[in-house]
Design a protein around this motif. Structure first.
Motif, short mmCIF file in Angstrom:
data_model
loop_
_atom_site.label_atom_id
_atom_site.label_comp_id
_atom_site.label_asym_id
_atom_site.label_seq_id
_atom_site.Cartn_x
_atom_site.Cartn_y
_atom_site.Cartn_z
N SER A 3 0.97 -1.03 -0.32
CA SER A 3 0.11 0.01 0.26
C SER A 3 0.70 1.16 -0.22
N SER A 4 2.03 1.34 0.64
CA SER A 4 2.33 2.49 1.15
C SER A 4 4.09 2.73 2.05
N PHE A 5 4.83 3.67 1.52
CA PHE A 5 5.55 3.27 3.01
C PHE A 5 6.44 4.60 2.88
N ALA A 6 7.21 4.75 4.47
CA ALA A 6 7.68 6.24 4.23
C ALA A 6 8.33 5.97 5.08
N LEU A 7 9.29 7.52 5.41
CA LEU A 7 10.25 7.02 6.45
C LEU A 7 9.88 8.60 7.23
N LEU A 8 10.51 8.51 8.42
CA LEU A 8 10.21 9.58 9.27
C LEU A 8 11.39 10.77 8.96
N PRO A 9 11.28 11.80 8.91
CA PRO A 9 11.93 12.83 8.78
C PRO A 9 13.68 12.89 8.92
N GLU A 10 13.70 11.78 10.47
CA GLU A 10 15.14 11.88 10.32
C GLU A 10 15.95 10.93 9.96
N TYR A 11 15.31 10.48 9.24
CA TYR A 11 15.50 9.24 8.41
C TYR A 11 15.77 9.06 6.81
N ARG A 12 15.73 10.32 6.54
CA ARG A 12 15.48 10.76 4.99
C ARG A 12 17.12 11.01 5.07
N GLY A 13 18.05 11.10 3.93
CA GLY A 13 19.20 11.52 3.19
C GLY A 13 19.60 10.67 3.41
N HIS A 14 19.98 9.76 3.84
CA HIS A 14 20.57 8.84 4.45
C HIS A 14 20.61 7.60 3.70
N GLY A 15 20.38 7.22 2.39
CA GLY A 15 20.06 6.66 1.75
C GLY A 15 19.13 4.97 1.90
N GLY A 17 16.00 5.56 2.28
CA GLY A 17 15.52 5.18 1.28
C GLY A 17 14.65 3.84 0.20
N ALA A 18 16.32 4.49 -0.36
CA ALA A 18 17.28 3.60 -1.49
C ALA A 18 16.75 1.97 -0.85
N ARG A 19 17.32 2.06 -0.12
CA ARG A 19 17.50 0.57 1.01
C ARG A 19 16.17 0.10 1.36
N ASN A 43 3.57 11.02 -4.61
CA ASN A 43 3.16 12.64 -4.71
C ASN A 43 3.82 13.14 -5.62
N GLU A 44 3.95 14.39 -6.69
CA GLU A 44 4.74 14.92 -7.30
C GLU A 44 5.87 15.65 -6.31
N GLN A 45 5.02 16.37 -5.00
CA GLN A 45 6.09 16.85 -4.29
C GLN A 45 7.94 16.04 -3.60
N TRP A 46 7.74 14.54 -3.38
CA TRP A 46 8.08 13.82 -3.47
C TRP A 46 9.18 13.56 -4.02
N THR A 47 10.69 14.70 -4.14
CA THR A 47 11.61 14.49 -5.23
C THR A 47 12.77 13.51 -4.93
N GLY A 48 13.25 13.53 -3.87
CA GLY A 48 13.42 12.06 -2.85
C GLY A 48 12.91 10.77 -3.89
N ALA A 49 11.60 10.54 -3.54
CA ALA A 49 10.68 9.21 -3.62
C ALA A 49 11.07 9.30 -5.06
N ARG A 50 10.13 9.74 -6.14
CA ARG A 50 11.33 10.01 -7.30
C ARG A 50 11.88 9.59 -8.86
N ILE A 52 14.57 7.48 -6.84
CA ILE A 52 15.13 7.03 -5.85
C ILE A 52 14.16 5.44 -7.27
N TYR A 53 13.23 6.06 -7.56
CA TYR A 53 12.24 4.92 -8.13
C TYR A 53 12.87 5.35 -9.79
N ASP A 54 13.28 6.09 -10.36
CA ASP A 54 13.49 6.59 -11.90
C ASP A 54 15.24 5.21 -11.61
N SER A 55 15.76 5.42 -10.56
CA SER A 55 17.21 4.13 -10.66
C SER A 55 16.83 3.48 -10.93
#
Length: 81
Positions: A3-15, A17-19, A43-50, A52-55
């Motif tokens: 359905s979905s998954f997300a990371l808390l802000p303090e866990y973002r920007g360290h790889g 999400g990709a893992r 969401n179009e605003q989730w550039t980090g997630a996008r 990852i998906y692109d990669s």
């Protein structure tokens, strides 16, 4: 179906999400022998997630203007060859 998954802000920007995404894809591929297509909505605003998906080879196939409150959703698809 995930359905979905997300990371808390303090866990973002360290790889993390990709893992997490890589682990999810591995889980799916081990249980479904012939994955031919995967579709996700982001969401179009989730550039980090996008990024990852692109990669991982997902491509933008559609935009849903009102998919999220105050934001469009981008449909992304992966097709195995």
């Amino acid at each position: 179906y995930i359905s979905s998954f997300a990371l808390l802000p303090e866990y973002r920007g360290h790889g993390n999400g990709a893992r997490l995404f890589s682990t999810g894809l591995s889980f799916i591929k081990k249980r479904v022998q012939s994955v031919q297509e995967m579709v996700l909505l982001v969401n179009e605003q989730w550039t980090g997630a996008r990024r990852i998906y692109d990669s991982y080879g997902f491509t933008r196939t559609a935009v849903l203007p009102d998919a999220f409150p105050h934001s469009a959703g981008i449909v992304m698809q992966f097709t195995s060859e």
